[in-house]
Design a protein around this motif. Sequence first.
Motif, mmCIF file in Angstrom:
data_model
loop_
_atom_site.group_PDB
_atom_site.id
_atom_site.type_symbol
_atom_site.label_atom_id
_atom_site.label_comp_id
_atom_site.label_asym_id
_atom_site.label_seq_id
_atom_site.Cartn_x
_atom_site.Cartn_y
_atom_site.Cartn_z
ATOM 1 N N ARG A 47 -10.339 69.809 -7.879
ATOM 2 C CA ARG A 47 -10.002 68.615 -8.186
ATOM 3 C C ARG A 47 -8.529 68.776 -8.839
ATOM 4 N N ALA A 48 -7.493 68.544 -8.142
ATOM 5 C CA ALA A 48 -6.085 68.829 -8.436
ATOM 6 C C ALA A 48 -5.259 67.831 -7.750
ATOM 7 N N TRP A 49 -3.938 67.724 -8.077
ATOM 8 C CA TRP A 49 -3.425 67.482 -9.406
ATOM 9 C C TRP A 49 -3.429 66.367 -9.989
ATOM 10 N N ILE A 71 -0.478 72.363 -15.688
ATOM 11 C CA ILE A 71 1.181 72.505 -15.452
ATOM 12 C C ILE A 71 1.678 71.286 -16.402
ATOM 13 N N LYS A 72 2.687 71.751 -17.138
ATOM 14 C CA LYS A 72 3.291 70.761 -17.919
ATOM 15 C C LYS A 72 4.436 70.213 -17.007
ATOM 16 N N ILE A 73 4.383 69.166 -17.120
ATOM 17 C CA ILE A 73 5.247 68.159 -15.857
ATOM 18 C C ILE A 73 6.573 68.061 -16.362
ATOM 19 N N ASP A 74 7.686 68.334 -15.803
ATOM 20 C CA ASP A 74 8.913 68.140 -16.196
ATOM 21 C C ASP A 74 9.752 66.812 -15.690
ATOM 22 N N ASN A 75 8.886 66.246 -14.543
ATOM 23 C CA ASN A 75 9.629 64.921 -14.025
ATOM 24 C C ASN A 75 8.378 64.441 -13.406
ATOM 25 N N ASP A 82 7.696 74.929 -9.120
ATOM 26 C CA ASP A 82 7.680 76.267 -9.604
ATOM 27 C C ASP A 82 7.350 76.181 -11.196
ATOM 28 N N LEU A 83 6.592 75.289 -11.511
ATOM 29 C CA LEU A 83 6.464 75.105 -13.037
ATOM 30 C C LEU A 83 5.174 76.293 -13.372
ATOM 31 N N GLU A 84 5.236 76.566 -14.628
ATOM 32 C CA GLU A 84 4.417 77.595 -15.229
ATOM 33 C C GLU A 84 3.066 77.056 -15.118
ATOM 34 N N GLN A 85 2.014 77.790 -14.639
ATOM 35 C CA GLN A 85 0.661 77.370 -14.848
ATOM 36 C C GLN A 85 -0.052 78.258 -15.848
ATOM 37 N N HIS A 86 -0.958 77.420 -16.534
ATOM 38 C CA HIS A 86 -1.723 78.106 -17.515
ATOM 39 C C HIS A 86 -3.204 78.033 -16.915
ATOM 40 N N GLN A 87 -3.886 79.359 -16.802
ATOM 41 C CA GLN A 87 -5.014 79.266 -16.458
ATOM 42 C C GLN A 87 -6.099 79.692 -17.385
ATOM 43 N N TYR A 104 0.642 67.089 -19.363
ATOM 44 C CA TYR A 104 0.006 67.837 -18.205
ATOM 45 C C TYR A 104 -0.952 67.535 -17.296
ATOM 46 N N VAL A 105 -0.763 68.170 -15.903
ATOM 47 C CA VAL A 105 -1.770 67.926 -14.867
ATOM 48 C C VAL A 105 -2.662 68.999 -15.046
ATOM 49 N N SER A 106 -3.723 68.702 -14.236
ATOM 50 C CA SER A 106 -5.011 69.815 -14.212
ATOM 51 C C SER A 106 -5.649 69.930 -12.843
ATOM 52 N N SER A 107 -6.008 71.084 -12.631
ATOM 53 C CA SER A 107 -6.842 71.466 -11.398
ATOM 54 C C SER A 107 -8.164 72.159 -12.151
#
Length: 142
Positions: A47-49, A71-75, A82-87, A104-107
């Motif tokens: 289930r992404a994003w 992922i923290k969304i910039d726009n 290429d945004l940083e992913q936290h896992q 944030y969006v999630s997967s």
Amino acid sequence: MKRLRPTLIPGGYHKDERGTLSFNNNFDASNVKRIYSIANANKATIRAWQGHKIEQRWFTVVVGVFEVKLIKIDNWEQPSKDLEQHQFTITSNSMDILHVPAGYVSSIQDMVGNSILLVMADYRMGEIKDEYRFDVTYFDKH
């Protein structure tokens, strides 16, 4: 403005001859207005994003194991790819709660099959219009 990062709020458990008691004494649920659960169709389902600019969420696993990427969304109209992913890997062994701040969006992927994820949100259904979705491959590293 303070930029919050995703945080894992550790829980715990107690086991004795009667069984197991899971708990999270560090979680303040006073902002929670809505609760629902997610059970993916199978382990291959991702289930992404999906995410929220305003709403924050809290995830805890009731049964099984989930891998959650954030992922923290910039726009919000056209995010950088290429945004940083936290896992995070969250299990039902203890009642750890993952706080997902607004922005944030999630997967979300079930790692063992038949897992259940409990989701808590700080807005009621329909209270605000704040849902954003991007294709499952949008943030793939090429």
